[in-house]
Design an enzyme around this catalytic site. Sequence first.
Site, PDB file in Angstrom:
ATOM      1  N   GLY A  21       0.686  -1.079  -0.004  1.00  0.00           N
ATOM      2  CA  GLY A  21      -0.267   0.302  -0.097  1.00  0.00           C
ATOM      3  C   GLY A  21       0.855   1.250   0.080  1.00  0.00           C
ATOM      4  N   ARG A  84       1.132  -4.512  -6.064  1.00  0.00           N
ATOM      5  CA  ARG A  84       1.206  -6.051  -5.280  1.00  0.00           C
ATOM      6  C   ARG A  84       1.795  -6.744  -6.414  1.00  0.00           C
ATOM      7  NH1 ARG A  84      -0.525  -4.426  -0.183  1.00  0.00           N
ATOM      8  NH2 ARG A  84      -2.392  -3.250  -0.453  1.00  0.00           N
ATOM      9  N   GLY A 114       4.899  -2.649   3.726  1.00  0.00           N
ATOM     10  CA  GLY A 114       4.551  -3.282   4.912  1.00  0.00           C
ATOM     11  C   GLY A 114       5.123  -4.649   5.355  1.00  0.00           C
ATOM     12  N   GLY A 116       4.124  -7.454   4.337  1.00  0.00           N
ATOM     13  CA  GLY A 116       4.214  -8.416   3.286  1.00  0.00           C
ATOM     14  C   GLY A 116       5.578  -8.123   2.300  1.00  0.00           C
ATOM     15  N   ASP A 162      -1.096   2.627   8.887  1.00  0.00           N
ATOM     16  CA  ASP A 162      -1.822   2.190  10.073  1.00  0.00           C
ATOM     17  C   ASP A 162      -1.114   2.325  11.310  1.00  0.00           C
ATOM     18  OD1 ASP A 162      -4.109   1.275   8.421  1.00  0.00           O
ATOM     19  OD2 ASP A 162      -3.446  -0.934   8.505  1.00  0.00           O
ATOM     20  N   GLY A 205      -7.720   0.398   9.895  1.00  0.00           N
ATOM     21  CA  GLY A 205      -6.947  -0.136  10.846  1.00  0.00           C
ATOM     22  C   GLY A 205      -7.725  -1.490  10.947  1.00  0.00           C
ATOM     23  N   ASN A 529      11.104  25.943  22.685  1.00  0.00           N
ATOM     24  CA  ASN A 529      12.465  26.212  23.333  1.00  0.00           C
ATOM     25  C   ASN A 529      12.360  26.197  24.640  1.00  0.00           C
ATOM     26  OD1 ASN A 529      10.334  27.761  23.991  1.00  0.00           O
ATOM     27  ND2 ASN A 529      11.479  29.827  23.855  1.00  0.00           N
ATOM     28  N   GLY A 571      10.370  31.751  16.004  1.00  0.00           N
ATOM     29  CA  GLY A 571      11.388  30.979  17.109  1.00  0.00           C
ATOM     30  C   GLY A 571      11.993  31.760  18.146  1.00  0.00           C
TER      31      GLY A 571
HETATM   32  P1  ADP Z   1       2.334  -4.919   2.336  1.00  0.00           P
HETATM   33  O1  ADP Z   1       3.622  -4.871   1.983  1.00  0.00           O
HETATM   34  O2  ADP Z   1       1.673  -3.646   2.481  1.00  0.00           O
HETATM   35  O3  ADP Z   1       2.174  -5.986   3.740  1.00  0.00           O
HETATM   36  P2  ADP Z   1       1.384  -7.037   0.676  1.00  0.00           P
HETATM   37  O4  ADP Z   1       1.410  -8.050   1.780  1.00  0.00           O
HETATM   38  O5  ADP Z   1       0.476  -6.945  -0.461  1.00  0.00           O
HETATM   39  O6  ADP Z   1       1.488  -5.467   1.239  1.00  0.00           O
HETATM   40  O7  ADP Z   1       2.768  -7.326  -0.073  1.00  0.00           O
HETATM   41  C1  ADP Z   1       3.330  -6.504  -1.372  1.00  0.00           C
HETATM   42  C2  ADP Z   1       3.992  -7.294  -2.217  1.00  0.00           C
HETATM   43  O8  ADP Z   1       5.086  -7.967  -1.516  1.00  0.00           O
HETATM   44  C3  ADP Z   1       3.294  -8.514  -2.570  1.00  0.00           C
HETATM   45  O9  ADP Z   1       2.370  -8.215  -3.794  1.00  0.00           O
HETATM   46  C4  ADP Z   1       4.540  -9.567  -3.021  1.00  0.00           C
HETATM   47  O10 ADP Z   1       4.985  -8.921  -4.198  1.00  0.00           O
HETATM   48  C5  ADP Z   1       5.572  -9.169  -2.087  1.00  0.00           C
HETATM   49  N1  ADP Z   1       5.415 -10.266  -0.761  1.00  0.00           N
HETATM   50  C6  ADP Z   1       4.482 -10.361   0.082  1.00  0.00           C
HETATM   51  N2  ADP Z   1       4.491 -11.274   0.845  1.00  0.00           N
HETATM   52  C7  ADP Z   1       5.366 -12.178   0.210  1.00  0.00           C
HETATM   53  C8  ADP Z   1       5.868 -13.204   0.538  1.00  0.00           C
HETATM   54  N3  ADP Z   1       5.748 -14.081   1.659  1.00  0.00           N
HETATM   55  N4  ADP Z   1       6.954 -14.095  -0.278  1.00  0.00           N
HETATM   56  C9  ADP Z   1       7.492 -13.101  -1.230  1.00  0.00           C
HETATM   57  N5  ADP Z   1       7.009 -11.924  -1.555  1.00  0.00           N
HETATM   58  C10 ADP Z   1       6.123 -11.609  -0.799  1.00  0.00           C
END
Ligand code: ADP
Length: 743
Positions: A21, A84, A114, A116, A162, A205, A529, A571
Amino acid sequence: MDSSIEREHEAISIGVLTSGGDAPGMNAAVRAVVRSALNRGAKVFAIREGYQGMVDGGDAIRPMKWRDTAGILQRGGTIIGTARCPAFRERAGRLSAAQNLLVHGIDRIVVIGGDGSLTGADTFRREWPGLLDELVAGGRIPRALADAHPQLGIVGLVGSIDNDFCGTDMTIGADTALHRIIEAIDAISSTAASHQRTFIIEVMGRNCGYLALAGAIAGGADWVLLPEIPPQDGWEDQMCALLRAGRAAGRRDSIVVVAEGARDRAGRPITSEAVQHILEEQLNVEVRVTILGHVQRGGAPSAYDRWMSSLLGVEAVELLLGTSPSSEPCLIGIQNNRIVRAPLMHCVAETRAVPQAVAAGNFERVMQLRGADFAELHEVFEAMARALPDQGSRGGRRIAVMHGGAPAPGMNTAVRAVVRLALEHGHDVHAVRNGFIGLAAGNIEPFNWGSVDGWGPQGGALLGTNRHLPTADEIALCAGQMQAHAIDGLIVIGGWSGYVAADTLRAARVLHPELDIPIVCLPVSIDNNLPGSDFSVGADTALNAIVRVIDMIKQSAIASQHRAFVVEVMGHYCGYLAVMAGLASGAEHIYTHEQGICMADLQRDLARMIESFEKGNRLSLMVRNEAANKLYTTPFMCAMFEEEGGAHFDVRNTVLGHMQQGGDPSPEDRVRATQLAARAVGFFGEQFAYGRRDAVMIGHQHGDVVMTPLKNFYDLGDMTFDRPKEQWWMSLLKVAELLEHAR
Ligand code: ADP
């Protein structure tokens, strides 16, 4: 820099990507990564559209030059795109990604995303040697190339509105999202109050209630529902009773904030519609639901998201260039107001443990993972919500609340919180109007719950404030008024002269026993300050106001060719606003009184400006503290640059003035004011209970709330220039310099 290190860095290629995101502030981080890498002599590549660009390769991996990141600090979203990428979840996708990185010799990457995205990065890092062997075996890359890049270095920055990540107190984008939420709550409160309506506001959230909780505190909501802290059984009746009591006391609007992932103790979701139904049934009122959705993700980043993300980006490059790529992957975060490195996968594991613990109903574990700050915020909200209108004095003591010093946003928020929390503790509260002049004159009146209704979001100082320091005669009058009104404790919410005046009363205790009572000074000043606190309430609001105006100034310059702006900020002698505004808005030169200005500086800066305009730059921005130099004033500097710059550029001067002291307080300032007020009221309780009469300055130091004896004010403060002797932000000048001047 040592030239051998520089040569070594020349062989290094860093990739930066934003993934998952999008979040406001990602651009600031990308800019900082690119510029600090270039400044350290490394090559840097933007990997576009997250992992998709890595898997696709080709044009999606582009070398970045200094100017590629010009003008992006103020933009929301991410200029390098995010996506993604299902293909990256597969080994085949990661195999292509490795090959595409090696085309450019990239073996260190900064991933801004994030959990993921960061998990994907870690998988990629662990597989890297195997992926390279496979690429060599398949004839896709030569063995020598694989041998030259045996490991992949990873640094993660958390981009997530979040604020749901363990290992960092704030994630990139969360502060901006809170701005959007508060704008919405303020707007809805005003219409709700006009029609005496009840509103439910649903915020983002799924697993993290930070936005809902901080939004509820800052927005003065009546009730909040979170994923981590399910309400006690019977909460429906409690909520309705509370809203009813508020209405009976004359409150015209009622607001309930619901996190999208809110649930009850059995793990069942609590939806906004369900809450609406309960309120309509029990209260027999019309209830409207507003689901904020994607507005929370959008818009220009807040000042905090710009400067904090810049610091994170710089640190990411420091780490990647300082360690061998085989080191464990790190997360760069912020803890207790300091940039820190934390083990990436440990933080990811803890972050992922939160929803698991919620699902298992193990709420003790959830709160452990969320940390003490979250728990304290929740306590503060609960105390504010418990503070019901019918609670008068219940045998407690009497606290007087007043201001001293210049007006600043957040003063009303702090007064509201002190009044309501003191009442909730069974004390009663008298308010002093017009600062120490009012105290000496007996301009004192009892305040109740309703006296401060609607004060939370209002800028200015409704009680009145000024910089007057009481004379010896006035101190005697103040003492007389304290006795006449039977005041047991005093809280001075304000700035430098408020602190000085409060200390004068403290020092006069020997002469006037009526002044021998607990005293708290609560820092509210746009200048930031005040000794005893890393941040004063009001400074964040002023910083945001400055940064917004500078955005507009920059836009005005798009129409012209070569223009330099000197922006003068407030300031007094304290450089906080100049340094932070300069860092958050990408100023090329920052002038402070602490550093001073000499002719050689101005000549150097003039030469740099001419050079940058010759290279194609169209705008130059300078931020100057109002008292940076008595003789080299803003008009003088403008005239000098205009004359000496000749045909290269023209110069405009903008003195921002009092708009910096006005404006509705930012979410950060409202939360800070409320938290400090809660601690101050707790302090009075302890003082009364143990018969103590301490005089203290309350404030945040390294993330903790600390009480510093007021008598130390003179040791900690620079009395000539009304600023703290230790100023943590001064070290950030060199970061601003690094990000503005290509070597
Ligand atoms: P966030 O990073 O915001 O949590 P996502 O979970 O959608 O978002 O992950 C973003 C991208 O990171 C995914 O589309 C994928 O390319 C990669 N990714 C997420 N989890 C994995 C994983 N376990 N292994 C490999 N790549 C991943």
